[in-house]
Design an enzyme around this catalytic site. Structure first.
Site, mmCIF file in Angstrom:
data_model
loop_
_atom_site.group_PDB
_atom_site.id
_atom_site.type_symbol
_atom_site.label_atom_id
_atom_site.label_comp_id
_atom_site.label_asym_id
_atom_site.label_seq_id
_atom_site.Cartn_x
_atom_site.Cartn_y
_atom_site.Cartn_z
ATOM 1 N N ARG A 1 1.132 -1.291 -0.012
ATOM 2 C CA ARG A 1 0.115 0.300 0.134
ATOM 3 C C ARG A 1 0.986 1.043 0.292
ATOM 4 O O ARG A 1 2.071 1.024 0.654
ATOM 5 C CB ARG A 1 -0.690 -0.241 1.101
ATOM 6 C CG ARG A 1 -1.304 1.092 1.701
ATOM 7 C CD ARG A 1 -3.012 1.127 0.462
ATOM 8 N NE ARG A 1 -3.258 2.511 0.914
ATOM 9 C CZ ARG A 1 -4.736 3.052 1.693
ATOM 10 N NH1 ARG A 1 -5.159 2.126 2.246
ATOM 11 N NH2 ARG A 1 -4.754 4.677 2.046
ATOM 12 N N ARG B 1 -6.597 1.699 -4.507
ATOM 13 C CA ARG B 1 -5.334 0.761 -3.888
ATOM 14 C C ARG B 1 -5.161 -0.471 -3.528
ATOM 15 O O ARG B 1 -6.189 -1.296 -4.120
ATOM 16 C CB ARG B 1 -5.840 1.289 -2.073
ATOM 17 C CG ARG B 1 -7.171 0.892 -1.713
ATOM 18 C CD ARG B 1 -7.416 1.516 -0.858
ATOM 19 N NE ARG B 1 -8.283 2.660 -1.424
ATOM 20 C CZ ARG B 1 -8.354 4.580 -0.742
ATOM 21 N NH1 ARG B 1 -8.733 3.923 0.717
ATOM 22 N NH2 ARG B 1 -7.986 5.429 -0.910
ATOM 23 N N ASP C 1 -6.864 -1.602 1.740
ATOM 24 C CA ASP C 1 -6.673 -1.122 2.904
ATOM 25 C C ASP C 1 -7.505 -1.033 3.754
ATOM 26 O O ASP C 1 -8.433 -2.595 3.634
ATOM 27 C CB ASP C 1 -8.042 0.102 1.571
ATOM 28 C CG ASP C 1 -8.741 1.438 3.132
ATOM 29 O OD1 ASP C 1 -7.807 1.936 3.265
ATOM 30 O OD2 ASP C 1 -9.589 1.693 2.392
ATOM 31 N N ASP D 1 -9.774 -0.681 7.482
ATOM 32 C CA ASP D 1 -9.945 0.281 7.687
ATOM 33 C C ASP D 1 -10.710 -0.126 9.490
ATOM 34 O O ASP D 1 -11.207 -0.939 9.538
ATOM 35 C CB ASP D 1 -10.886 0.866 7.365
ATOM 36 C CG ASP D 1 -10.823 2.042 6.956
ATOM 37 O OD1 ASP D 1 -9.450 2.655 6.393
ATOM 38 O OD2 ASP D 1 -11.426 1.970 5.552
#
Length: 178
Positions: free
Chosen positions: A90, A100, A103, A105
């Site tokens: 990343r 990307r 990711d 989160d």
């Protein structure tokens, strides 16, 4: 056992692991090292890009519910997630919502709330995003975000954009079919 930490995964570019589907699957496996019990993992979901640059490819999304070790703080877990993103290649700095390779989160952690420059819990837009809610409803359907009145299951059933998110059915011809 304490409340699970909910991690949303997404990828829409090939990377070190190969396809976005493989990256998300591999990341789900690696996240198990951050959990004291086997994590609950959603299906893979394909979603159209939201608030992304024109021409961005579709995303592969998933959600994992982890049980981090007692004493782990949200910022420590966030740091571990960012290290995992880097291990997958990343690159930050491509602009907000840029395509990307991976990711991760931290979306929610039980009733914990946090508002710092590094982390906001619960994630401020998770309760509105179909690409988070649909897989989230598979792993923690009865969770209610702090500040919300409805469960994740209800939010997923009523969110706008749910027709833009498709559960992947399996592999056909070397690719995930959604």
């Amino acid at each position: 056992m304490h409340d699970p930490a909910i991690v949303a995964l997404g990828a829409n570019l090939p990377g070190r692991s190969g396809s976005p589907e493989r990256a998300v699957r591999e990341a789900m496996q690696r996240l198990s090292a951050l959990s004291v019990v086997a994590p609950r993992c959603s299906s893979l979901w394909r979603s159209r890009p939201v608030d992304c640059p024109p021409g961005s490819p579709d995303f592969i999304n998933a959600v994992v519910a982890l049980q981090p070790a007692e004493g782990t703080t949200p910022l420590e877990l966030l740091g571990q997630l960012q290290q995992l993103e880097q291990a997958f290649g990343r690159q930050h700095g491509g602009g907000r919502n840029a395509p990307r390779v991976l990711d991760l989160d931290l979306i929610a952690w039980g009733a914990r709330c946090s508002e710092t420059a590094q982390l906001e819990l619960p994630h401020p837009r998770a309760h509105d995003r179909a690409f988070v809610l649909m897989p989230f409803a598979e792993v923690a359907p009865d969770l209610v975000f702090p500040g919300q009145k409805e469960s994740v299951r209800t939010l997923a059933a009523t969110c706008s954009g749910k027709k833009e998110v498709f559960r992947c059915q399996g592999i056909a011809g070397g690719r995930w079919v959604c």
